[in-house]
Design a protein around this motif. Structure first.
Motif, PDB file in Angstrom:
ATOM      1  N   THR A   1      -5.017   1.702  -5.067  1.00 63.58           N
ATOM      2  CA  THR A   1      -5.513   0.768  -4.068  1.00 63.58           C
ATOM      3  C   THR A   1      -4.742   0.978  -2.765  1.00 63.58           C
ATOM      4  N   PHE A   2      -5.497   1.160  -1.694  1.00 65.76           N
ATOM      5  CA  PHE A   2      -4.927   1.312  -0.356  1.00 65.76           C
ATOM      6  C   PHE A   2      -5.266   0.059   0.437  1.00 65.76           C
ATOM      7  N   ARG A   3      -4.299  -0.417   1.228  1.00 62.60           N
ATOM      8  CA  ARG A   3      -4.516  -1.627   2.026  1.00 62.60           C
ATOM      9  C   ARG A   3      -3.992  -1.418   3.434  1.00 62.60           C
TER      10      ARG A   3
ATOM     11  N   SER B   1       0.850  -1.193   0.000  1.00 61.58           N
ATOM     12  CA  SER B   1       0.000   0.000   0.000  1.00 61.58           C
ATOM     13  C   SER B   1       0.881   1.237   0.000  1.00 61.58           C
ATOM     14  N   PRO B   2       0.511   2.268  -0.719  1.00 63.21           N
ATOM     15  CA  PRO B   2      -0.537   2.319  -1.729  1.00 63.21           C
ATOM     16  C   PRO B   2      -0.033   1.746  -3.050  1.00 63.21           C
ATOM     17  N   GLU B   3      -0.940   1.176  -3.821  1.00 66.44           N
ATOM     18  CA  GLU B   3      -0.603   0.669  -5.150  1.00 66.44           C
ATOM     19  C   GLU B   3      -1.227   1.586  -6.197  1.00 66.44           C
TER      20      GLU B   3
ATOM     21  N   THR C   1     -10.181   0.689  -3.590  1.00 64.58           N
ATOM     22  CA  THR C   1      -9.566   1.194  -4.813  1.00 64.58           C
ATOM     23  C   THR C   1     -10.355   2.412  -5.265  1.00 64.58           C
TER      24      THR C   1
ATOM     25  N   SER D   1      -9.243  -2.842   2.374  1.00 62.03           N
ATOM     26  CA  SER D   1      -8.749  -2.208   1.154  1.00 62.03           C
ATOM     27  C   SER D   1      -9.838  -1.394   0.483  1.00 62.03           C
TER      28      SER D   1
ATOM     29  N   ASP E   1      -0.270   5.132   7.217  1.00 65.26           N
ATOM     30  CA  ASP E   1      -0.123   3.855   6.505  1.00 65.26           C
ATOM     31  C   ASP E   1       1.254   3.255   6.824  1.00 65.26           C
TER      32      ASP E   1
ATOM     33  N   SER F   1       2.741   0.797   5.628  1.00 68.61           N
ATOM     34  CA  SER F   1       3.426   0.227   4.459  1.00 68.61           C
ATOM     35  C   SER F   1       4.109   1.294   3.615  1.00 68.61           C
ATOM     36  N   ASN F   2       3.874   2.550   3.902  1.00 73.26           N
ATOM     37  CA  ASN F   2       4.272   3.624   3.003  1.00 73.26           C
ATOM     38  C   ASN F   2       5.363   4.464   3.650  1.00 73.26           C
TER      39      ASN F   2
END
Lengths: 370, 370
Positions: A37-39, A27-29, A71, A69, A93, A95-96
């Protein structure tokens, strides 16, 4: 064949610092069509929303692995701040790596690129550099700091001097906001490379006259005395501490017609209070989405009259039409009109957001020092 | 009486960017005895742990309002990275503006002050400044950046030139790590003010030879070819791009005896690979908690022999005794001993942690350029 032991050792070293957590989901993709897409993993949360800059919060959906998630539809190319709101708590986030620094509400950020490069993106043009300077502020009674952008070629030519834009951040920002979130260094690099802005020095000071203002959080705005101290001491620190330091360390022009001041939100109000009350110092003033404007224009701008208008090379007042501060800005403009002060009246699409301010600073900087 | 409408407007403007979230609980709270209370709202999480740098994860307890908390015993004065691990997901403290940037696992950080100031704290001494520079790397085929610390007085004296320390971050760090997390600018300010280090320029480049290394995350370490490309291209970018840029823009001495290279973890391995294989360029080499060391010392350091030892003013190899990488570092030291290479053998308390590296860089910098 030695790779696995090395990997194991590094993972062990890393894990000891990070506890036994699962790897974060991707995330984010940012997808090729600019949908994002956020997860976010939160297996026991009851509701998670995506709070994306410029949009209403949107519900995310949980999968069987506890990962929420969403999108989006394809987004316009821009840089968007966002948080995940999990059961009422706004979260960054995990992951970011890209974080939007803030003294009260740090968030994550995601850049969505377009077919052609945007003005705030790093492109293959000559770059200026960003200096971070630290000093002890006698006015504030504590440590302070400021950032200085020097334009491409500043180092190469040791003779040329440059005009200076003092550029102020908003309430809750730290001093790095205009570079880290605003990317004003890349905006200037691009404008200068395109011949659309004059090479200039940009000084980005810490925008509080007292750090008590930031320490109290949003509650600070209910203390009118604190606000007045904040604004008064900010002006004092800028004029008696930051500007002399800049002028002793950089090849900065000192004439009022070579000095501009502008800012966003609280920094917009500061630009007006510092700029319009010190027309011997600044001939160019910009105020983007000003917030915390004076309660009483007459007493806060005592010297402002028709003569002031002739001394101002530019007074540029902007606000997004969907910003909750639009009516306060319109009040100000009505006052200026009544006093016979000319200004550029700029109303743009948008709310109270960096999506507006990156465009504001680009438009304003292109007008300066002409 | 105008304060409340202004407050309401600013809050509304802020809220529209942040969604309808509750204010975050006060966290971290550093108490007078240096115990620290951490708080985190997650009403529906089943288990939340505090993962504090240098410690085992510790369970937090939930109150009736859904806020998890823990109070540590009094902590030694230091800067600690931490995360909250909620149902297995490591999270950044949303109440804390102070973030430890990282490309893979950003965390929060808390500074615990002591009775006297620590070497890494900003104190009332002359400060150097930190320059952030951007350039296009031909070696990497993408944008890159580096930071440069210039010592106090650099601007004032336009003649003096300075020795240079190239200082490398670890895997997963971004280029800002040594200043934002390591606070090496304040460490140097303090050492120089105390007469314990010579004034020097410190160059902190982005430490990847290919960003693929960071984009793949920890999995990158299972790809031996990628690692070799990473190390080879890092050396090439440093020697053919960053160093020439620094030497053209700053008053940097160029003699090998005026150039040092050091780094932590992956940056320790890079310092050894770049430094020991380029003794015409560097006479001072430091490697802190090296990670990702060569699989085969003989083939990775082909030119290293007894003659090398005489050319090295200092080879300083450190590791914490509780670091999982201690045995790999001891293997390296045995190899160097067998080859007749002299080195300073430094084993300290501690794990694979910035608590170790801030002290390492202070000790190492004090020895340089004597």
């Amino acid at each position: 064949m030695k790779a696995l032991p090395i990997l194991a050792m590094l993972l062990a070293a890393s894990a000891s610092a990070q506890a036994q957590s699962s790897p974060s989901p991707f995330s984010p993709e940012v997808r090729p069509d600019r949908a994002v897409t956020f997860r976010f993993r939160a297996p026991n949360a009851k509701a998670v929303q995506l709070a994306l800059e410029g949009r209403q919060p949107a519900p995310m959906r949980k999968d069987g692995a506890g990962v929420w998630s969403i999108t989006t539809e394809p987004l316009a190319p821009d840089i968007y701040g966002y948080s995940f709101v999990a059961d009422g708590q706004a979260l960054i986030d995990p992951s970011n790596w890209r974080i939007k620094p803030n003294l009260i509400s740090p968030q994550s950020a995601v850049a969505v690129a377009g077919a052609s490069s945007q003005l705030w993106e790093e492109t293959d043009v000559p770059h200026g550099d960003v200096h971070h300077r630290f000093y002890r502020s006698a006015t504030m009674g504590e440590d302070s700091d400021f950032y200085v952008y020097t334009p491409p070629g500043y180092d190469a030519d040791k003779e040329e001097s440059f005009p200076v834009l003092y550029l102020l951040h908003g309430f809750s920002d730290e001093a790095s906001a205009w570079t880290t979130v605003g990317q004003v260094n890349f905006i200037l690099d691009n404008l200068i490379a395109q011949g659309k802005a004059k090479p200039m020095i940009v000084v980005m000071p810490l925008g509080y006259g007292t750090m008590e203002m930031a320490r109290r959080g949003w509650a600070a705005w209910s203390d009118r005395d604190l606000q007045r101290t904040n604004f008064r001491q900010f002006t004092e620190a800028l004029l008696t501490e930051v500007a002399p330091l800049v002028e002793s360390r950089y090849r900065a022009r000192k004439d009022r017609e070579e000095r501009a001041i502008a800012g966003l939100s609280m920094g917009g109000a500061e630009s007006l209070l510092t700029g319009l009350n010190n027309l011997d110092e600044f001939a160019w003033v910009g105020a983007f989405s000003s917030g915390g404007l004076p309660a009483n224009f007459q007493s806060d701008f005592p010297a402002l009259d028709k003569e002031s208008s002739a001394r101002l090379k530019l007074l540029w007042i902007s606000c997004g039409v969907d910003d909750d501060l639009i009516s306060a800005n319109r009040d100000l403009k009505r006052y200026l009109t009544a006093k016979g002060i000319r200004y550029s009246d700029v109303e743009t699409p948008g709310i109270h957001s960096w999506l507006v301010w990156r465009r504001n600073v680009a438009e304003f900087a292109a007008l300066l020092f002409r």
